[in-house]
Design a protein around this motif. Structure first.
Motif, short mmCIF file in Angstrom:
data_model
loop_
_atom_site.label_atom_id
_atom_site.label_comp_id
_atom_site.label_asym_id
_atom_site.label_seq_id
_atom_site.Cartn_x
_atom_site.Cartn_y
_atom_site.Cartn_z
N ILE A 107 7.04 -99.44 -33.15
CA ILE A 107 8.35 -99.64 -33.63
C ILE A 107 8.24 -99.93 -34.86
CG2 ILE A 107 8.35 -102.03 -32.95
CD1 ILE A 107 11.29 -101.78 -32.07
N PRO A 108 9.57 -99.68 -35.85
CA PRO A 108 9.20 -99.88 -37.28
C PRO A 108 9.13 -101.62 -37.61
CG PRO A 108 11.27 -98.47 -36.79
CD PRO A 108 10.60 -98.96 -35.32
N GLU A 109 8.46 -101.68 -38.74
CA GLU A 109 8.33 -103.04 -39.25
C GLU A 109 7.85 -104.00 -38.48
OE1 GLU A 109 11.76 -102.60 -43.05
OE2 GLU A 109 12.27 -104.08 -41.33
N LEU B 175 3.35 -92.42 -39.50
CA LEU B 175 4.42 -91.65 -39.73
C LEU B 175 5.74 -92.54 -40.12
CD1 LEU B 175 4.17 -88.83 -36.99
CD2 LEU B 175 3.25 -88.97 -39.34
N VAL B 176 6.06 -93.18 -39.25
CA VAL B 176 7.16 -94.38 -39.52
C VAL B 176 6.60 -95.63 -39.80
CG1 VAL B 176 9.48 -95.05 -38.79
CG2 VAL B 176 8.92 -92.74 -38.51
N GLY B 177 6.99 -96.45 -40.71
CA GLY B 177 6.79 -97.53 -40.75
C GLY B 177 5.25 -97.67 -41.60
N GLU B 178 4.92 -98.91 -41.87
CA GLU B 178 3.72 -99.29 -42.59
C GLU B 178 2.10 -98.85 -41.91
OE1 GLU B 178 6.43 -102.73 -44.00
OE2 GLU B 178 5.63 -101.76 -42.03
N ALA B 179 1.47 -98.16 -42.56
CA ALA B 179 0.14 -98.14 -42.26
C ALA B 179 -0.95 -99.29 -42.01
CB ALA B 179 -0.66 -96.88 -42.97
N PHE B 180 -1.62 -99.41 -41.19
CA PHE B 180 -2.76 -100.69 -41.10
C PHE B 180 -3.30 -100.63 -42.59
CE2 PHE B 180 -6.65 -102.94 -40.17
CZ PHE B 180 -6.12 -104.01 -39.86
N ASP B 181 -3.37 -101.58 -43.49
CA ASP B 181 -3.92 -102.10 -44.49
C ASP B 181 -5.15 -102.89 -44.39
OD1 ASP B 181 -4.84 -102.48 -47.22
OD2 ASP B 181 -2.78 -102.51 -47.96
N PRO B 182 -6.45 -102.28 -44.12
CA PRO B 182 -7.59 -103.39 -43.96
C PRO B 182 -7.72 -104.12 -45.20
CG PRO B 182 -8.36 -100.90 -44.50
CD PRO B 182 -7.05 -100.94 -44.18
N ASP B 183 -7.71 -103.86 -46.52
CA ASP B 183 -7.77 -104.37 -47.66
C ASP B 183 -6.94 -105.53 -47.75
OD1 ASP B 183 -9.81 -102.78 -48.45
OD2 ASP B 183 -8.33 -101.46 -49.57
N LEU B 184 -5.67 -105.18 -47.41
CA LEU B 184 -4.59 -106.61 -47.36
C LEU B 184 -4.89 -107.50 -46.45
CD1 LEU B 184 -1.90 -107.92 -48.23
CD2 LEU B 184 -0.97 -106.29 -46.46
N TRP B 185 -5.48 -107.16 -45.15
CA TRP B 185 -5.76 -108.04 -43.95
C TRP B 185 -7.28 -108.71 -44.45
CZ3 TRP B 185 -4.24 -109.39 -38.96
CH2 TRP B 185 -3.02 -109.04 -38.77
N ALA B 186 -7.95 -108.28 -45.01
CA ALA B 186 -9.30 -109.04 -45.62
C ALA B 186 -8.84 -109.91 -46.84
CB ALA B 186 -10.22 -107.92 -46.28
N GLU B 187 -7.88 -109.54 -47.48
CA GLU B 187 -7.57 -110.68 -48.56
C GLU B 187 -6.71 -111.67 -47.99
OE1 GLU B 187 -3.73 -110.62 -51.55
OE2 GLU B 187 -5.09 -108.73 -51.52
N ARG C 170 -5.49 -93.64 -31.05
CA ARG C 170 -5.01 -92.48 -31.76
C ARG C 170 -4.17 -92.70 -32.70
NH1 ARG C 170 -3.78 -88.90 -27.24
NH2 ARG C 170 -3.21 -87.23 -28.66
N SER C 171 -3.94 -92.06 -33.65
CA SER C 171 -2.76 -92.09 -34.72
C SER C 171 -1.37 -91.57 -34.05
CB SER C 171 -3.17 -91.80 -36.06
OG SER C 171 -2.12 -91.69 -36.92
N GLU C 172 -0.32 -91.72 -34.33
CA GLU C 172 0.99 -91.31 -33.95
C GLU C 172 0.75 -89.89 -34.39
OE1 GLU C 172 4.57 -90.44 -32.21
OE2 GLU C 172 3.39 -92.36 -32.08
N SER C 173 0.30 -89.60 -35.82
CA SER C 173 0.36 -88.36 -36.43
C SER C 173 -0.45 -87.24 -35.67
CB SER C 173 -0.31 -88.51 -38.07
OG SER C 173 -1.73 -88.93 -37.81
N THR C 174 -1.30 -87.54 -34.60
CA THR C 174 -1.90 -86.53 -34.05
C THR C 174 -0.94 -85.85 -33.16
OG1 THR C 174 -2.93 -88.06 -32.34
CG2 THR C 174 -4.00 -87.98 -34.38
N LEU C 175 0.00 -86.39 -32.70
CA LEU C 175 0.97 -85.94 -31.69
C LEU C 175 1.54 -84.50 -32.02
CD1 LEU C 175 2.44 -89.08 -29.89
CD2 LEU C 175 0.24 -87.58 -29.32
N GLY C 176 2.37 -84.37 -33.19
CA GLY C 176 3.13 -83.12 -33.68
C GLY C 176 2.54 -81.96 -33.05
N PRO C 177 1.47 -81.29 -33.42
CA PRO C 177 0.98 -79.96 -33.13
C PRO C 177 1.02 -79.71 -31.38
CG PRO C 177 -0.31 -81.08 -34.97
CD PRO C 177 0.52 -82.25 -34.32
N VAL D 184 10.84 -95.08 -32.82
CA VAL D 184 11.45 -94.21 -33.66
C VAL D 184 10.45 -93.50 -34.13
CG1 VAL D 184 12.48 -94.47 -35.96
CG2 VAL D 184 13.14 -96.08 -34.45
N ALA D 185 9.35 -93.64 -34.55
CA ALA D 185 8.22 -92.62 -34.97
C ALA D 185 8.17 -91.44 -33.79
CB ALA D 185 6.96 -93.17 -35.27
N ARG D 186 7.97 -91.92 -32.63
CA ARG D 186 7.84 -90.75 -31.53
C ARG D 186 9.31 -90.02 -31.55
NH1 ARG D 186 4.89 -91.24 -27.59
NH2 ARG D 186 3.36 -92.34 -28.97
#
Length: 557
Positions: A147-149, A175-187, A210-217, A239-241
Motif C-alpha cells: 500500500i502506498p506510503e 512500482l508505486v510508493g518508495e523503494a526500500f533504501d538500505p543506505d537510509l536504513w543504515a544511516e 519478490r518485487s511487485e515489478s516482476t508480475l506485469g509480464p 494500489v500498485a497491484r
C-alpha cells in the motif's frame, strides 16, 4: 538507577494477524506518558462471530489512561492498522493523530463518518521530519509494503532509539510508493537501536521475497491469451497491484473498468495525494457492457470472498449490469488470508458453475506478498543491529519462530503476545506486567465486549434453536389457560411423530397442574422448572437442548 521505564505493550496484532494496536510508554511505573501505534480491525466470520460487523481491539486499559496519551501514529492505511480509528477515537480521549499524506487521507475519511474535523489528523512528511509527543520523538521512515506510503516508525526515547517496522517487505522496485533504501536504513541505525519491533507474518517462508515489478509480464501474457471477458480481483488498498493489473489489461488491448467502492476510493486517494501520477483510462460499467467482451477487463473488489463485494455479487449472477459467461476468466491476484478460505472457495465454485475459468495464486505467478519472508527478516535484523528484537504482527507460532531467529543471530529477544507489557530499559528486556486484553465487537452500531455474552448467546441459539414459553397466572396463582410455546430453528416433529410444540405444551401443562402453590407463586422457581422441562422434552423428541425464554405474566383483578 532511573526510576522511570520504557515500556512496550501490544493490545492487538501480537498473537494474531490483524487488529494491530501497540502502546509505548515512558515515565514512572503506572504513570508513563503514552503513544499508540496503529488502531486497526479484524474481520468476523460466520462460524465464530455471526452477525458481527467488525472486531476491534479491547482498549479498556488505554481508556482508563486516556489523559496520558500523547498521540496516535498510523504506519499505513490498511484496515488492520487504521480501520478502528473512527470507532475508538472518542474512547481514546481524541488525541492528535499523525500519519503521512495517503494514510491521513484515509484516516480523515473514517473520522469524518463520526463528525470529526479534518484537522484532527496531522500530515507528516517522511524522515527526517519528526514529531515530538511527550518524551518521544517520532519519525516516519519509508518502507515498501503493499500500500502506498507505508512507514516504519523511528521512536527516540530517553532510553534509546526504537524502530517499529510496521508491515514491510524488501522491494527495490515496488512500482508505486518508495523503494526500500538500505543506505537510509543504515544511516538511521548507525547511532544504535535499542529495540526493533518487527513484522513476523511470513517468517516461515524461506524464499527471498519478490518485487511487485516482476508480475506485469506474466499477467499480460495471461490476459492476451483470453477470448472472453477478463475480471481480476486484488486488495483494493494494493494500489500498485491495481495499477499493474490495469496496465497489463491496457497492454493486452482492453478497456479498464474499476468496480467496487473501496477500489475507486483508494485510486482517488492515490491521485489526490500524488501517490499516483498516472493511471490507465477507465470506463464506466455501462460503457464496458456496450463493448465486445474480449475488449474489456474489470478490476473488482472482494479478493477475500466478502459477501457484499463485487466479486461475490458477480458470482451470484449480476453486478451493476455485468454478467459473466462461459469462456470468461476470473483472476485472483491475491493471497487468501487464513480464515477466508470458505468464502473464496464458494465464489470459485459459483464461477465454475457458470463456465468461468478461475486462476488463483497457487502457482505464485500473479501475486507477491507485501510481507517480508524469512531471508528479508534476517536481512533487516542484521542491517539494524538492535540490542533487542521483539516480534509482532503474527500468530503465536510466527512470534515464537522470530524469537528463535533473533537469538540465533545473537540478538536479545522476548516473545510478547497481546497483553504482555515489556520493560525495554536496562541491559535486557523483562516482563513488566500483564494487561487484560480481548476483543470488542462492533455489532450493528453498538460496541460489545467479547465476554458480554452477546455473540455467545447468538451462537448457542444458532446451534441449539430457541423456544419461547408464555404462561399467564391470575392474582391467586391460578393458570389462565395452558402454557404455549413458539419454536425457532428446531425440527417441527420428533420421535413421537406429533408436532414438537404440542408435545412441549402438553408436558408443561402437566407440570403446571401438579405444581405446588409455593412454586406457582415464585417466578424464579417456576421459570427454572419450565426451562428444565422444555429442554428435557426437546432432547427426548429431537435430540437437542434448545435455548429457552420464559415469559410469565400475572394479571390482577
Amino acid at each position: 538507577m532511573s526510576s522511570k521505564r520504557l515500556i512496550y505493550l501490544p493490545l492487538g496484532g501480537a498473537g494474531e494477524i490483524g487488529m494491530n494496536c501497540y502502546v509505548y510508554g515512558y515515565g514512572a511505573p503506572d504513570n508513563e506518558r503514552l503513544i499508540v501505534v496503529d488502531i486497526g480491525v479484524a474481520f468476523p466470520d460466520m462460524d465464530g462471530t455471526p452477525g458481527v460487523d467488525l472486531i476491534l481491539p479491547d482498549i479498556a486499559w488505554l481508556e482508563e489512561r486516556k489523559t496520558r496519551i500523547e498521540a496516535v501514529f498510523i504506519t499505513h492505511a490498511h484496515e488492520d492498522h487504521v480501520g478502528a480509528i473512527g470507532h475508538l477515537f472518542e474512547r481514546l480521549g481524541q488525541p492528535a493523530v499523525y500519519a503521512r499524506a495517503f494514510t491521513s487521507n484515509i484516516a480523515r475519511g473514517k473520522l469524518a463518518e463520526y463528525g470529526y474535523s479534518d484537522k484532527v489528523v496531522k500530515t507528516v512528511s517522511k524522515w527526517p521530519e519528526t514529531v515530538t509527543a511527550g518524551p518521544f520523538t517520532v519519525g516516519f521512515l519509508p518502507i515498501s509494503h503493499s500500500i502506498p506510503e507505508s512507514s516504519s516508525l523511528v521512536i527516540d526515547t530517553p532510553e534509546g532509539r526504537v524502530i517499529h517496522t510496521g508491515d514491510f517487505k524488501i522491494d527495490h522496485n515496488p512500482l508505486v510508493g518508495e523503494a526500500f533504501d538500505p543506505d537510509l536504513w543504515a544511516e538511521v541505525a548507525a547511532p544504535g537501536v535499542k529495540a526493533l519491533i518487527c513484522d513476523s507474518t511470513n517468517v516461515f517462508n524461506t524464499h527471498e521475497g519478490r518485487s511487485e515489478s516482476t508480475l506485469g509480464p506474466a499477467i499480460v501474457e495471461l490476459i492476451s491469451a483470453q477470448r472472453g471477458m477478463v475480471v481480476a480481483t486484488t486488495f483494493a488498498s494494493n494500489v500498485a497491484r491495481v495499477k499493474t493489473l490495469a496496465e497489463a489489461g491496457e497492454a493486452a488491448g482492453r478497456s479498464i473498468c474499476l468496480m467496487g467502492r473501496a477500489m475507486r476510493r483508494m485510486i482517488e486517494a492515490s491521485v489526490d495525494t500524488g501517490v499516483l501520477s498516472s493511471f490507465p483510462k477507465v470506463v464506466s460499467p455501462e460503457d464496458a457492457m456496450a463493448m465486445p467482451r474480449d475488449n474489456v477487463m474489470l478490476i473488482v473488489t472482494g479478493s477475500q470472498g466478502e459477501r457484499r463485494a463485487a466479486s461475490a455479487q458477480l458470482a451470484n449472477g449480476k453486478y451493476q449490469g455485468v454478467v459473466l459467461k462461459d469462456g470468461d476468466l476470473f483472476l485472483f491476484s491475491s493471497k487468501t488470508i487464513p480464515g477466508n478460505e470458505k468464502g473464496v472457495i464458494r465464489i470459485i465454485n459459483q464461477f465454475s458453475e457458470m463456465g468461468v475459468d478461475v486462476v488463483d495464486d497457487s502457482n505464485g505467478k500473479y501475486h507477491v506478498s507485501g510481507h517480508a519472508n524469512r531471508p528479508d527478516i534476517e536481512y533487516m535484523q542484521k542491517l539494524v543491529k538492535p540490542q533487542i528484537v521483539i516480534p509482532m504482527h503474527g500468530e503465536h507460532r510466527h512470534l515464537r519462530e522470530m524469537v528463535k531467529i533473533a537469538k540465533g543471530n545473537r540478538f536479545q529477544s522476548i516473545l510478547a503476545p497481546n497483553g504482555m507489557m515489556v520493560n525495554l530499559g536496562g541491559n535486557e528486556p523483562s516482563v513488566a506486567g500483564y494487561v487484560e486484553t480481548g476483543r470488542t465487537y462492533l455489532d450493528g452500531s453498538a460496541q460489545v465486549g467479547a465476554l458480554d455474552g452477546v455473540v455467545r448467546d447468538r451462537i448457542r441459539m444458532a446451534l441449539n434453536g430457541h423456544v419461547t414459553v408464555t404462561l399467564i397466572l391470575d392474582d391467586e396463582n391460578e393458570p389462565l389457560g395452558e402454557p404455549w410455546c413458539e419454536i425457532m430453528g428446531l425440527a417441527q416433529t420428533g420421535r413421537s411423530r406429533a408436532p414438537l410444540v404440542e408435545v412441549l405444551e402438553a408436558d408443561l401443562d402437566q407440570f403446571i397442574n401438579r405444581a405446588s402453590e409455593a412454586t406457582l407463586a415464585d417466578d424464579d422457581k417456576l421459570e427454572q422448572q419450565l426451562k428444565k422441562i422444555v429442554r428435557q422434552t426437546a432432547l427426548d423428541e429431537i435430540g437437542k437442548k434448545p435455548e429457552v425464554t420464559v415469559v410469565i405474566s400475572r394479571l390482577s383483578a
